[in-house]
Motif scaffolding. Structure first.
Motif, mmCIF file in Angstrom:
data_model
loop_
_atom_site.group_PDB
_atom_site.id
_atom_site.type_symbol
_atom_site.label_atom_id
_atom_site.label_comp_id
_atom_site.label_asym_id
_atom_site.label_seq_id
_atom_site.Cartn_x
_atom_site.Cartn_y
_atom_site.Cartn_z
ATOM 1 N N THR A 220 4.297 6.746 -4.772
ATOM 2 C CA THR A 220 3.013 6.682 -5.714
ATOM 3 C C THR A 220 3.226 5.315 -6.402
ATOM 4 N N GLY A 221 2.130 4.862 -6.926
ATOM 5 C CA GLY A 221 2.412 3.726 -8.107
ATOM 6 C C GLY A 221 1.337 2.318 -7.674
ATOM 7 N N THR A 222 1.707 1.393 -8.044
ATOM 8 C CA THR A 222 0.882 0.268 -7.800
ATOM 9 C C THR A 222 2.021 -1.106 -7.699
ATOM 10 N N PRO A 223 1.670 -2.144 -6.907
ATOM 11 C CA PRO A 223 2.385 -3.193 -6.976
ATOM 12 C C PRO A 223 2.871 -3.946 -8.146
ATOM 13 N N ASP B 196 0.850 -1.323 -0.065
ATOM 14 C CA ASP B 196 0.178 0.052 0.023
ATOM 15 C C ASP B 196 0.710 1.180 -0.191
ATOM 16 N N PRO B 197 0.621 2.009 -0.867
ATOM 17 C CA PRO B 197 1.507 3.113 -1.183
ATOM 18 C C PRO B 197 1.486 4.098 0.161
ATOM 19 N N GLU B 198 0.312 4.351 0.705
ATOM 20 C CA GLU B 198 -0.145 5.297 1.821
ATOM 21 C C GLU B 198 0.596 4.842 3.067
ATOM 22 N N VAL B 199 0.529 3.444 3.204
ATOM 23 C CA VAL B 199 1.193 2.896 4.371
ATOM 24 C C VAL B 199 2.796 3.121 4.128
#
Length: 177
Positions: free
Chosen positions: A37-40, A22-25
């Motif tokens: 930012t981004g995705t796995p 999770d980018p926020e975590v």
């Protein structure tokens, strides 16, 4: 530089795994992170400001994930550039296993630094890396169990207040403040 360690996290492996994706975590847990930012699936981009010894820099970097086995394992590869301060690149294998208190997270990191950072010497770099890892996992634990973090903060505040009382008493007796 190589570093291997294990941390006990008071949350189940699926929760820990989800948090690591999770980018926020990650932004909340990575010391000095200004943005993540981004995705796995596509990878993450991050901007992190840190001071290593006398060198302070803002690093911009990319992180990719591979060998993802939900709730069990993932590999992290990345590199960051900090302008004149230099660069860092490397990877880590993270393994999660159920434990009595939640999850035993094991990691094996291999990293290289260059530029001014490399001139600082391996003792400073290794110590900094260990400190960063410890701080990240403490932040992750706090994020996953905020009530434990509040208890710890309350205990720290009480200890600080006790210290302030002693200091006040000492100042009164000695006349030093």
């Amino acid at each position: 530089m190589q570093m291997t360690d294990q941390k006990e996290i008071a949350a189940d492996p699926a929760t820990v795994y989800a948090a690591l994706l999770d980018p926020e975590v990650l932004k909340a847990c990575v010391p000095g992170a200004q943005e993540v930012t981004g995705t796995p699936e596509e990878g993450f981009e991050a901007k992190v400001t840190q001071k290593v010894g006398p060198v302070k820099a803002t690093f911009k970097g990319q992180v990719t994930l591979s060998d993802m086995m939900p709730g069990e394992q993932l590999k992290i590869s990345g590199e960051g550039k900090g302008g004149a301060a230099g660069f860092a690149k490397g990877g880590a294998t993270v393994t999660l296993a159920p434990s009595e208190t939640g999850t035993l997270l094991s990691y094996d990191v291999e990293a290289k630094v260059g530029g001014k950072l490399a001139q600082l010497g391996s003792r400073i770099i290794d110590g900094f890396a260990k400190k960063m890892a410890d701080q990240f996992f403490a932040n992750l634990q706090s994020h996953l169990s905020p009530e434990d973090a509040q208890d710890d903060a309350a205990e720290a505040s009480e200890a600080e207040a006790d210290g302030a009382d002693r200091k006040g008493w000492f100042s009164k007796v000695t006349g030093r403040g």
